[in-house]
Design a protein around this motif. Structure first.
Motif, PDB file in Angstrom:
ATOM      1  N   THR A  20       4.201 -24.843  25.015  1.00  0.00           N
ATOM      2  CA  THR A  20       2.880 -25.213  25.542  1.00  0.00           C
ATOM      3  C   THR A  20       2.702 -26.734  25.555  1.00  0.00           C
ATOM      4  O   THR A  20       2.022 -27.263  26.418  1.00  0.00           O
ATOM      5  CB  THR A  20       1.759 -24.530  24.734  1.00  0.00           C
ATOM      6  N   ARG A  72       1.182 -18.598  17.784  1.00  0.00           N
ATOM      7  CA  ARG A  72       1.394 -20.029  18.062  1.00  0.00           C
ATOM      8  C   ARG A  72       2.258 -20.626  16.947  1.00  0.00           C
ATOM      9  O   ARG A  72       1.976 -20.434  15.769  1.00  0.00           O
ATOM     10  CB  ARG A  72       0.084 -20.801  18.121  1.00  0.00           C
ATOM     11  N   ASP A 129      -2.708 -28.206  20.016  1.00  0.00           N
ATOM     12  CA  ASP A 129      -1.310 -28.597  20.238  1.00  0.00           C
ATOM     13  C   ASP A 129      -1.101 -30.076  19.929  1.00  0.00           C
ATOM     14  O   ASP A 129      -0.129 -30.449  19.263  1.00  0.00           O
ATOM     15  CB  ASP A 129      -0.927 -28.357  21.708  1.00  0.00           C
ATOM     16  N   THR A 160       3.161 -31.100  29.090  1.00  0.00           N
ATOM     17  CA  THR A 160       2.762 -29.681  29.092  1.00  0.00           C
ATOM     18  C   THR A 160       3.298 -28.963  30.307  1.00  0.00           C
ATOM     19  O   THR A 160       3.053 -29.366  31.435  1.00  0.00           O
ATOM     20  CB  THR A 160       1.217 -29.561  29.076  1.00  0.00           C
TER      21      THR A 160
END
Lengths: 357, 357, 357, 357
Positions: free
Chosen positions: C35, C82, C151, C356
């Motif tokens: 991601t 995640r 992130d 990304t």
């Protein structure tokens, strides 16, 4: 499904030799054909029901053998290789392993911790008092035996020597240290050897069984105190001119020895504890200097893993320490109940037995 | 012979302000005129007769002052210099000092050890709740106060901050550690500050007095557990998702807190103990994982010496920690009996008092 | 076979975005859908042909993503979770790992050692500047991202922060230390933050780019020395009253900074080196005190593994350090060639870029 | 004023025996009547003018003798007591001493550092190649010789053994380590003995003089590599199956040995350097793994102080190590110029000389 013989815990008071299937291996395991193994004091606790394990479990955690079959994902070994594995078999991939605390692999759960975290053989999985044993996480645990070393030469590596030496290591013994070692059973003897190996120059062993006192001297003790003849605390203070010891090692697991270990310690010294205790312990106020003595108390569980085993076998191969004299009796696997009988009652001056399928 | 005022231990229950001669100095000492000092929990133990000292002794071990006179062999200082000295005053030349164990200087004798080995001020020699104090081994102990720091800014360095920080240091706290600190009195608060300073990222303070809980948050705690509202062991296990803490700090000196400190510790963790215990301690079998948890228990006595003091004053000067809020009350030396009355009974939310001659 | 986009090393001077198959996973691996990722200085060395890798390799070693698929033997994770993984991906089962030296996993061979032993992503296996990456030894390397962290908040953990902090850790910084950090690029800035986090009270950063000097102050430096305006060795000696620093950190990889790091070090101090050097280094006789200064020089390769990642994310979650300001530019994976162009030439005040897919 | 004989540095190339006054003692010193001393390689550097000292200085830093007179403030000793003092004589009260870095006492000044900080005897004050020597800071430095040990048995303690052992200690040798020791002069031989004492199980000594190779085997080496017959780096890699050594010890002070020490080191290993270098050193990029090998390079100056001496004499008293074979030649003080002639040119297989007034 092919069968094998194994020493199985049936119920408190009964470990019997029986047949069970040779285990299957998963991708990461290895099947090892046992050539020599031994019985540990902990196994006797299991036999007596003092340490609970599942009924039907194969007992034993000190394997010497030959690789029979490797899991599909295992690399770096070949079938037919002579190997040992440590009593504690770290996975390598747990959080504990990744921060260098390999022995405590798997110790933590949301519901608290269990003692003997990383101990699996003969505890949470089948052990090695059998014709075959399945070694989990083989790549982290199988250690090839160097050419020229016999089974009996390396038999103490998986547990006794690893545990005994670790007390000297955890005590951070330095050149010139004075060290007291309380109790000279197999692990205490290895603690004495380990203290010597790390450079302690005055090693005081405490014991009362003549054969063990003699072995203590042979393996590295400078002084042996017979606690039935003199108060060991007073005797150690006398031997050290009142200075006390830099490191004391508890290798029995009793209140008296724990307490004495603390009382002989100089301010700033370390009590390195190996004992498996069976009840609450009392720290005496005076021995602890009311909490103001800059003391360290450290407990250590037998270090495992293939690199530890490699290093211990190096010690043997270099001739620095010889643990063969600790093996006082030999049995066939078929005689294992007899071996438990002798070892469990500490008959005939037994230190350790060798058991061969 | 010129006289000075001093807080003198007369008998259990009585510390009085009286006159005694200003001390003479030998070649290695220094006479320091006290400008600020304070009262320690240990002084209250002396007052109550719980810790025995000689009658007629001047109490106090936390001096801030000005050099009045230097011994003939003392070099590297000048009269009129502002200085502090640690509560523990190592000689520098003992065997303990030469192996880095400065706090235990003088602890050992042929007849055993005494707790508080290196503690001399207000213990084995006259202390600093007086107009003047004689600092022994001045070259090892006098630490000049950096310009710009007030007496109250450095008043916690000699004992409270040195002791509190030492628990974090002895616990070998690492970046990312989870730490529990049991009790948030002045020393516990400094332990909390020390844990934060060393990089702990989750600091759990245990306390029940609201003002101390508030101060704990202010000085570095991430969580504060009120032990009157929840069982701290369960609460800490909950806060850590069952993982336990890497380091737990005992800053009270009681069985309950010692035991809880052990029970919240992860396998492989360290219990760093600051408490001064008044009786035998019990180690619970389960908290100790039967001696198999790779645990470390370490006790620490307040580190002293001029280099330690210099470093602590650097912490203050850099603004990393501010201990001024710990000084909640101020007294003149003439009012010291009143100060003992307040501090000894923990009245009026007192944390520490400043006493100025 | 499904395809994905990936930044591929074609030849020196050319990293291009192209399609390649989404990797298959073995029993121990995990497929992670990226991601967010970033570009490292090392990637620029690869681009320039200064560090050789195989043609066709996917570049990148700093992954943030979501578990797409788990190997058959992987336990303890779920798809959709995640995660991040460190730049260095230890297996857990090598001899190096088993003695706590996880970064050097795989470094040794019969034919000598290779630098960057444990570094696999974008070096010996496909990296993470792609839509998907295969994480080897998933159970040792996948670290779940705590809820609430974005992130970009954790993007520095896999390499920059782990490396930067490790210099403070390898320097064994203690409370009250004076520390110099040479160069304030992303890693040097994290070294500064790490020094602060461990309790250094005087941190001197050396840099000349104004934006980096400003960032150094913001992230923890007490002093910033512009080496274009003053000789940093003289300036640091002045700032420390001639005492020198306890620990100096080299975060550039050049002879000048290595040499200066040594010259500012007090006897008994530690030079903690992060730099990747491209030629022989010279140790100046005077800075080394002819080999008699009780100096330590220590080099450290980015620590990896899931437990390291967990701890670094704890630092972020606790708010102790915020690395978001290091991300100065953002790109889509489709623009990665543009990102290399900007980052490789250090244009527009770039510190780190976020990429990304 | 009574006179004594002393070996005095007159000018480069000339150390002569002459008369000078017996020194006066201050309150903290002690006058020791020398009964045995020796010559060190460093003394030869002084003789050749390679290490500068003041003209007129008495040379020598390895005293064995008898207390003749004690300073007025010295306690804990009596006249007539047999003692030694270390080559390095820490004061105990410096900042360096107070943080455990005793050897670097006095090394720092506002104008930079001088090598050999804490070395005073025969460097900054009169030494002990004389009938009498003044020992500064006597309480920190005088170590009583245990009954039953001869002068020659303890003659190596002040420098050779303390330095040699310190390389093993600074290398943090562990049980099972593989260690290489480059050069087997007196200090290298003691490094070999120290490595053995700490538990190394494979010790590889590098030397070419047959008598020293033989002595290396006798004192603890498992393998001796003659560097005139084989490239020691290749030979050590061969002996270790390509794994390299855990710790390498440089005991010569030359570029070639420093470089080889690094090249044989496994990733994560430690280079422990004892050599006194006379020029800049070069770190080879490949041996240093470009700064990415998790290597440690540590230099150590001979530890001194009475506690160090006590511990070394314990090693001798326990029989663990016997350094008497290192004394190959004996001279009267009157013959000291002859002794320098022999020792300085390494004639007749000399290792160390004993010099007796």
């Amino acid at each position: 499904m092919p069968k094998m013989k194994a020493a199985i815990f049936v119920e408190p008071g009964r470990i019997v030799l029986d047949e069970k299937p040779i285990p299957d291996i998963g991708p990461l395991g290895a099947l090892v054909r046992i050539t020599t193994t031994t019985i540990c004091g902990t196994d006797v606790h299991i036999l007596k029901g003092e340490y609970p394990v599942a009924r039907g479990l194969t007992i034993g955690h000190e394997p010497v053998g030959v690789i029979e079959k490797l899991g599909s994902a295992v690399q770096g070994y070949r079938e037919g290789q002579r190997v040992i594995a440590g009593a504690i078999t770290p996975s390598g991939h747990s959080a504990a392993c990744l921060c260098g605390c390999h022995s405590q692999d798997g110790a933590g759960t949301k519901h608290g911790w269990k003692p003997l975290g990383g101990w699996r053989f003969g505890n949470t999985i089948d052990g090695c008092q059998a014709e075959y044993v399945l070694v989990p996480d083989a790549m982290a645990n199988l250690a090839p035996v160097p050419d020229g070393l016999s089974d009996e030469q390396v038999l103490m590596c998986p547990d006794i020597m690893s545990t005994g030496f670790s007390s000297a290591e955890s005590g951070r013994i330095r050149i010139g240290d004075t060290v007291a070692v309380f109790a000279q059973g197999p692990i205490g003897l290895c603690a004495t050897a380990g203290a010597r190996l790390m450079g302690a120059t005055s090693i005081i062993a405490v014991e009362s069984v003549p054969a063990r006192m003699e072995m203590a001297r042979r393996i590295g003790a400078d002084h042996v105190v017979d606690f039935t003849e003199a108060d060991p605390v007073e005797e150690i203070r006398r031997l050290t001119d009142g200075r006390g010891v830099d490191v004391s090692i508890e290798a029995l697991g009793r209140q008296e020895t724990f307490e004495a270990s603390l009382r002989v310690l100089r301010p700033g010294g370390t009590l390195s504890s190996l004992g498996v205790y069976s009840g609450d312990l009392r720290i005496p106020l005076d021995g602890f200097l009311a909490g103001l003595g800059d003391h360290t108390i450290r407990t250590t569980l037998c270090p495992g893993g293939k690199e530890r085993m490699r290093r211990l076998m190096e010690v043997i191969a270099s001739g620095r320490v010889d643990t063969r004299p600790l093996v006082t009796h030999r049995f066939k696997l078929d005689q294992i109940e007899e071996a438990y009988e002798l070892f469990g009652h500490q008959r005939d001056g037994v230190l350790k037995v060798a058991v061969t399928p």
